[in-house]
Design a protein around this motif. Structure first.
Motif, PDB file in Angstrom:
ATOM      1  N   TYR A 168       0.809  -1.220   0.000  1.00  0.00           N
ATOM      2  CA  TYR A 168       0.000   0.000   0.000  1.00  0.00           C
ATOM      3  C   TYR A 168       0.838   1.264   0.000  1.00  0.00           C
ATOM      4  O   TYR A 168       0.312   2.371  -0.018  1.00  0.00           O
ATOM      5  N   GLY A 169       2.157   1.109   0.053  1.00  0.00           N
ATOM      6  CA  GLY A 169       3.071   2.238  -0.129  1.00  0.00           C
ATOM      7  C   GLY A 169       2.991   3.343   0.900  1.00  0.00           C
ATOM      8  O   GLY A 169       3.087   4.519   0.534  1.00  0.00           O
ATOM      9  N   PRO A 170       2.852   3.028   2.180  1.00  0.00           N
ATOM     10  CA  PRO A 170       2.854   4.118   3.161  1.00  0.00           C
ATOM     11  C   PRO A 170       4.261   4.694   3.285  1.00  0.00           C
ATOM     12  O   PRO A 170       5.224   3.945   3.366  1.00  0.00           O
ATOM     13  N   MET A 171       4.401   6.002   3.253  1.00  0.00           N
ATOM     14  CA  MET A 171       5.712   6.624   3.447  1.00  0.00           C
ATOM     15  C   MET A 171       6.098   6.512   4.906  1.00  0.00           C
ATOM     16  O   MET A 171       5.373   6.974   5.789  1.00  0.00           O
ATOM     17  N   ALA A 212       3.331   8.360   7.262  1.00  0.00           N
ATOM     18  CA  ALA A 212       1.980   7.822   7.098  1.00  0.00           C
ATOM     19  C   ALA A 212       1.455   7.278   8.433  1.00  0.00           C
ATOM     20  O   ALA A 212       0.281   7.453   8.776  1.00  0.00           O
ATOM     21  N   ALA A 251       0.343  10.146  10.448  1.00  0.00           N
ATOM     22  CA  ALA A 251      -0.858  10.744   9.855  1.00  0.00           C
ATOM     23  C   ALA A 251      -2.100   9.929  10.234  1.00  0.00           C
ATOM     24  O   ALA A 251      -3.164  10.491  10.524  1.00  0.00           O
ATOM     25  N   LEU A 252      -1.956   8.603  10.240  1.00  0.00           N
ATOM     26  CA  LEU A 252      -3.083   7.748  10.630  1.00  0.00           C
ATOM     27  C   LEU A 252      -3.478   8.022  12.081  1.00  0.00           C
ATOM     28  O   LEU A 252      -4.673   8.022  12.439  1.00  0.00           O
ATOM     29  N   GLN A 275      -5.199  11.597  12.212  1.00  0.00           N
ATOM     30  CA  GLN A 275      -6.580  11.575  11.706  1.00  0.00           C
ATOM     31  C   GLN A 275      -7.541  10.963  12.723  1.00  0.00           C
ATOM     32  O   GLN A 275      -8.651  11.447  12.937  1.00  0.00           O
ATOM     33  N   ILE A 294       1.327  16.566   2.813  1.00  0.00           N
ATOM     34  CA  ILE A 294       2.191  15.413   2.530  1.00  0.00           C
ATOM     35  C   ILE A 294       1.387  14.123   2.736  1.00  0.00           C
ATOM     36  O   ILE A 294       1.217  13.325   1.819  1.00  0.00           O
ATOM     37  N   CYS A 295       0.923  13.927   3.958  1.00  0.00           N
ATOM     38  CA  CYS A 295       0.009  12.835   4.280  1.00  0.00           C
ATOM     39  C   CYS A 295      -1.069  13.458   5.147  1.00  0.00           C
ATOM     40  O   CYS A 295      -0.788  13.846   6.295  1.00  0.00           O
ATOM     41  N   SER A 296      -2.277  13.586   4.623  1.00  0.00           N
ATOM     42  CA  SER A 296      -3.306  14.287   5.374  1.00  0.00           C
ATOM     43  C   SER A 296      -3.500  13.614   6.737  1.00  0.00           C
ATOM     44  O   SER A 296      -3.449  12.379   6.807  1.00  0.00           O
ATOM     45  N   VAL A 350       2.785   0.311  12.691  1.00  0.00           N
ATOM     46  CA  VAL A 350       1.555   1.040  13.002  1.00  0.00           C
ATOM     47  C   VAL A 350       0.346   0.103  12.948  1.00  0.00           C
ATOM     48  O   VAL A 350      -0.638   0.295  13.659  1.00  0.00           O
TER      49      VAL A 350
END
Lengths: 141, 383
Positions: free
Chosen positions: B133-136, B140, B143-144, B147, B194-196, B243
């Motif tokens: 899924y390509g999380p940076m 990322a 960011a998770l 959110q 960058i990553c919301s 994560v």
């Protein structure tokens, strides 16, 4: 067996042991989690033991493939191997059975936490299919 | 138990060449170590314990020992992410108490920026189930968490931005900081996503750096310096490696290590004059303030909103400009300690916090899945 198959260029992981087993099930479009017969717990990621009671050989079971968006991020930078795909939505999906897994949410008009989703499959590299999720009902494109 | 030190820091230094691109990570570690040894007034041969963590070396105390030609009888390369050096403090105290060592060197060096590895690849060691899924890494993961924090508690992007604004204010008082021009909440919100929900200015810098600490028993420290910096306590915790394994995405292991460190030190938050919190992303500071007990879970956004962590505010936080605006060499824990020592020695120049006698150092590792907390104090507090 679910119907839609999406195509993304992505990165297939170097998978070993129980990881390989899981990705092999994915090739048949089966999203597997594990269930422990001793303590009745579900778990993901898969393990050699039950992380709750240490019982050996937890059973592979197929998840229903439905759940909710537990949290998400819209990623605007493309890591190596994901050229031309950003922005895309990475989400933690909380499955109906309880465990969470990272995935992508696709074909969503909008995204919000708590949104019900269901599984689809995406081919990200030759021989590697992975689960992605789409909103159920009106939130879907 | 209140005020009983477990360890003393008698030398603390950053590598003089950390921004010149001249040396390898081991070279920077050694340069800082030499400066810390000189400052402590000890001989290299007095050192019998080595501590290091690294994203460059698999066995970093071996690199450190070879480069400095030191043969330790106690060696600890415990790696729990960027907070490792904070954990090394109470590890060193335990080793001294057990009679396994008398004087320890804790060192770190990084050339993360000059080698251009902005993705910190060596640290990523990705999880097979996340890779497709390509999380940076690591943004990322943060960011998770951000959110989810917004969803559960109504935390806003403006509140996250306030952390960056306050930290930049402190950087303006630090001549060595990389980014010193003031910024506003609007600047943060207008910087590229960058990553919301994390914008570029919610993210730390990528720099080179490092540091070294000479540590010994409080008794031994009396013979070495008039100005020892005492470690009153240390504690560490971790809850996951990835994560994916985070239990709730809003509570860090700081909720374990923070209260444990305060309890062991016998101090309360009212005693704390200065706080250094690991700030790879703005959300980390908000969650830390909650988990340390400065405010209730979920109230971190509202807590910082009034500017109390800015220069002149009631809670001096990340006074060197933090990872957000001063420097972030990949593992920030060493810098947290160096700044706490500077404050407690009253050696922090324009950014000096008045009467800074007790400092809370709170580091994180992984994707906020590890933490290490330490309480530091100077002689004035122990009197």
């Amino acid at each position: 067996m679910t119907s839609s198959v999406y195509d993304f260029s992505g990165v297939a992981p170097a998978a070993h042991g129980e990881e390989s087993t899981w990705f092999e099930y994915c090739r048949d479009h089966r999203l597997m989690i594990q269930h422990c017969a001793s303590c009745d717990q579900y778990q993901f990621p898969p393990r050699s033991i039950c992380a709750s009671c240490l019982a050996e050989s937890p059973q592979w079971v197929e998840a229903a493939g439905t759940g909710i968006v537990f949290t998400y991020t819209n990623q605007y930078r493309e890591p190596p191997g994901f050229k031309g795909q950003v922005p895309y939505t990475i989400a933690m999906i909380e499955l109906e059975e309880g465990p969470r897994l990272m995935s992508r949410v696709v074909d969503a008009k909008h995204i919000k936490i708590g949104m019900p989703v269901e599984i689809r499959w995406a081919t990200i590299a030759e021989g590697t299919d992975v689960p992605v999720f789409v909103p159920i009902g009106t939130d879907s494109l | 138990m209140s005020g009983e030190p477990i360890l003393a820091i008698v030398g603390a230094a950053a590598p003089a060449s950390q921004d010149t691109g001249t040396y390898t990570p081991a070279g920077l570690m050694a340069e800082a170590s030499a400066a810390a040894i000189k400052q402590a007034g000890i001989e290299k041969s007095d050192i019998d314990g080595l501590f290091s963590a690294s994203s460059f070396y698999y066995m970093p105390t071996l690199n450190l020992g070879e480069y400095l030609d030191i043969t330790p009888r106690y060696s600890d390369s415990t790696t729990i992410g960027g907070c490792s050096f904070v954990a090394h403090l109470h590890h060193a105290a335990a080793a001294i108490a057990a009679g396994e060592m008398t004087i320890g060197l804790i060192a770190y060096g990084s050339t993360q920026r000059s080698i251009g590895s902005r993705f910190v690849k060596s640290m990523s060691e990705p999880l097979a189930y996340e890779v497709p899924y390509g999380p940076m890494w690591p943004i990322a993961g943060f960011a998770l968490q951000a959110q989810r924090h917004m969803h559960e508690f109504g935390t806003t992007s403006e509140q996250l931005a306030e952390v960056a604004v306050a930290t930049r204010g402190w950087a303006g008082l630090n001549p060595a900081a990389a980014m010193r021009d003031p910024i506003t909440v609007e600047d943060v919100l207008n910087s590229p996503m960058i990553c919301s929900p994390l914008h570029r200015l919610d993210c730390c810098l990528v720099t080179d750096g490092g540091g070294a600490l000479i540590v010994t028993s409080p008794e031994r420290a009396r013979d070495l310096t008039d100005q020892p910096i005492y470690v009153l306590s240390g504690s560490e915790a971790h809850i996951a490696r990835y994560v994916t394994g985070h239990p709730d995405f809003v509570t860090s292991p700081g909720a374990i290590s923070g209260p444990a460190a305060l309890d062991k030190a016998g101090v309360s938050l009212e005693d704390i004059d200065h706080v250094q919190i690991y700030d790879p992303f703005t959300i980390a500071v908000i969650i830390a303030l909650e988990d340390l007990g400065f405010c209730a879970k979920g109230e971190g956004g509202a807590f910082v909103e009034d500017g109390k962590t800015r220069p002149g505010g009631s809670l001096p936080l990340n006074t060197d400009g933090g990872g957000l605006s001063n420097r972030h060499p990949g593992m920030l824990g060493m810098n947290l300690i160096l700044e706490a020592v500077a404050q407690l020695r009253a050696d922090a120049g324009d950014r000096q916090v008045a009467d800074a006698n007790v400092s809370l150092v709170h580091g994180l590792g992984g994707v906020y899945t590890a933490t290490a907390t330490a309480v530091l104090a100077n002689k004035s507090f122990l009197k």
